[in-house]
Scaffold this motif. Structure first.
Motif, mmCIF file in Angstrom:
data_model
loop_
_atom_site.group_PDB
_atom_site.id
_atom_site.type_symbol
_atom_site.label_atom_id
_atom_site.label_comp_id
_atom_site.label_asym_id
_atom_site.label_seq_id
_atom_site.Cartn_x
_atom_site.Cartn_y
_atom_site.Cartn_z
ATOM 1 N N LEU A 1 7.384 0.698 -6.147
ATOM 2 C CA LEU A 1 7.305 1.727 -7.327
ATOM 3 C C LEU A 1 6.509 1.126 -8.325
ATOM 4 O O LEU A 1 6.829 1.971 -9.624
ATOM 5 C CB LEU A 1 8.354 2.666 -7.491
ATOM 6 N N LYS A 2 5.846 0.117 -8.453
ATOM 7 C CA LYS A 2 5.205 -0.752 -9.330
ATOM 8 C C LYS A 2 4.042 -0.013 -9.518
ATOM 9 O O LYS A 2 3.172 0.054 -8.261
ATOM 10 C CB LYS A 2 4.891 -2.046 -9.280
ATOM 11 N N LYS A 3 3.302 0.510 -10.629
ATOM 12 C CA LYS A 3 1.999 1.164 -10.563
ATOM 13 C C LYS A 3 0.813 0.230 -10.369
ATOM 14 O O LYS A 3 0.814 -1.120 -11.058
ATOM 15 C CB LYS A 3 1.783 1.961 -11.871
ATOM 16 N N ILE A 4 0.027 0.353 -9.316
ATOM 17 C CA ILE A 4 -1.176 -0.596 -8.840
ATOM 18 C C ILE A 4 -2.399 0.083 -9.846
ATOM 19 O O ILE A 4 -2.940 -0.705 -10.517
ATOM 20 C CB ILE A 4 -1.452 -0.444 -7.602
ATOM 21 N N GLY A 5 -2.653 1.247 -9.933
ATOM 22 C CA GLY A 5 -3.585 1.718 -10.593
ATOM 23 C C GLY A 5 -4.088 3.272 -10.109
ATOM 24 O O GLY A 5 -3.763 3.429 -9.130
ATOM 25 N N ARG A 6 -4.910 3.579 -11.166
ATOM 26 C CA ARG A 6 -5.534 5.020 -10.887
ATOM 27 C C ARG A 6 -6.806 4.829 -9.996
ATOM 28 O O ARG A 6 -7.474 3.892 -10.199
ATOM 29 C CB ARG A 6 -5.908 5.767 -12.059
ATOM 30 N N VAL A 7 -6.780 5.641 -8.935
ATOM 31 C CA VAL A 7 -8.103 5.623 -7.771
ATOM 32 C C VAL A 7 -9.217 6.625 -8.865
ATOM 33 O O VAL A 7 -9.086 7.577 -8.929
ATOM 34 C CB VAL A 7 -7.770 6.240 -6.632
ATOM 35 N N SER A 8 -10.159 5.699 -9.154
ATOM 36 C CA SER A 8 -11.262 6.239 -10.288
ATOM 37 C C SER A 8 -12.162 7.195 -9.364
ATOM 38 O O SER A 8 -12.909 7.940 -9.986
ATOM 39 C CB SER A 8 -11.840 5.310 -11.212
ATOM 40 N N THR A 9 -12.440 6.880 -8.375
ATOM 41 C CA THR A 9 -13.412 7.901 -7.607
ATOM 42 C C THR A 9 -12.768 8.747 -6.613
ATOM 43 O O THR A 9 -13.523 9.226 -5.652
ATOM 44 C CB THR A 9 -14.360 6.746 -6.709
ATOM 45 N N ARG B 1 -5.685 13.721 -10.214
ATOM 46 C CA ARG B 1 -5.820 12.365 -10.596
ATOM 47 C C ARG B 1 -4.744 11.881 -9.564
ATOM 48 O O ARG B 1 -3.726 12.301 -9.472
ATOM 49 C CB ARG B 1 -5.163 11.912 -11.860
ATOM 50 N N VAL B 2 -5.363 10.561 -8.918
ATOM 51 C CA VAL B 2 -4.727 9.982 -7.656
ATOM 52 C C VAL B 2 -4.217 8.497 -8.367
ATOM 53 O O VAL B 2 -5.149 7.836 -8.842
ATOM 54 C CB VAL B 2 -5.465 9.722 -6.487
ATOM 55 N N THR B 3 -2.872 8.159 -8.242
ATOM 56 C CA THR B 3 -2.470 6.879 -8.626
ATOM 57 C C THR B 3 -1.940 6.321 -7.365
ATOM 58 O O THR B 3 -0.978 6.980 -6.789
ATOM 59 C CB THR B 3 -1.633 7.117 -10.049
ATOM 60 N N LEU B 4 -2.144 5.046 -7.296
ATOM 61 C CA LEU B 4 -1.501 4.160 -6.440
ATOM 62 C C LEU B 4 -0.030 3.611 -6.815
ATOM 63 O O LEU B 4 -0.135 2.799 -8.219
ATOM 64 C CB LEU B 4 -2.459 3.261 -5.682
#
Length: 81
Positions: free
Chosen positions: A16-24, A8-11
């Protein structure tokens, strides 16, 4: 690959605030080298909602996690191809 070990890749932003998971994210390939720079390559769909957030000039951090590897891989996005 079984679903349990798919990476799983997360940006994250530069604070260092989570933007979101790269769903594709697909075909994720990262290097694990001690005391040397590593590399991360992965593909995303053209309609990935976070694609515009992956600009190298924005100082984004990509974190890859997997149930297969014991430690996450983290690094700054430096290029898009």
């Amino acid at each position: 690959m079984p679903a349990a070990i798919v990476a799983r890749v997360t940006l994250y932003d530069s604070a260092l605030k989570k933007i979101g998971r790269v769903s594709t994210a697909a075909r994720i390939n990262r290097s694990y080298v001690l005391d040397e720079p590593g590399n991360l390559d992965f593909l995303v769909d053209a309609d990935e909602r976070l694609l515009s957030s992956m600009s190298p000039i924005e100082g984004r951090l990509a974190v890859v996690e997997s149930d297969y590897y014991p430690h996450p891989w983290a690094g700054k996005i430096t290029a898009l191809r």
